[in-house]
Design a protein around this motif. Structure first.
Motif: not given
Length: 145
Positions: A127-139
């Protein structure tokens, strides 16, 4: 649904087609193994055992109508005379053929099970980490603008 369409649906299922292909390949493989046993393995084994021809290893249970005094030279001669025979050599050949086929199938099944086990042991995607999920949302939000 008519009987014809039900039959067509049944025959066209993957399992039935796979079974048919397996039967054809198995029959061809059995012919190869029979030739291997009868023509390649048994002659040297018979020679090592003092010239025994396993295809002619039989016991006469009852003589035929025209039984020779010295007995039958070959199984074919005994059968031609109408003798009742116990065909030990053919039985031995069949046992050896069975063992070869069973060994080959065992090896194939073992290889397939090994490949399945390796596929099951491969780690699933993490599962992607919370940081990766946050970066994806920003992108994604920047791409929308």
């Amino acid at each position: 649904m008519s009987i014809g369409s039900e039959f067509k649906e049944f025959v066209m299922r993957g399992n039935v087609v796979d079974l048919a292909v397996g039967m054809v390949v198995g029959t061809a493989f059995s012919a190869i193994v029979k030739s291997l046993v009868d023509d390649v393995l048994m002659p040297p084994i018979g020679m090592l055992l003092g010239g025994v021809d396993f295809s002619n290893l039989f016991i006469t249970l009852k003589d035929g109508a025209n039984a020779p005094e010295a007995g039958y030279a070959t199984l074919a001669a005994a059968q031609e005379a109408g003798a009742v025979t116990l065909n030990l050599g053919l039985f031995i050949n069949s046992i050896i053929s069975f063992l070869i086929v069973a060994s080959a199938i065992f090896c194939v099944v073992k290889a397939i099970n090994s490949m399945k086990k390796k596929a099951e042991e491969e780690p699933a995607a993490e599962e992607p980490s919370e940081e990766v999920l946050l970066l994806r949302e920003i992108r994604d939000s920047l791409n929308k603008k």
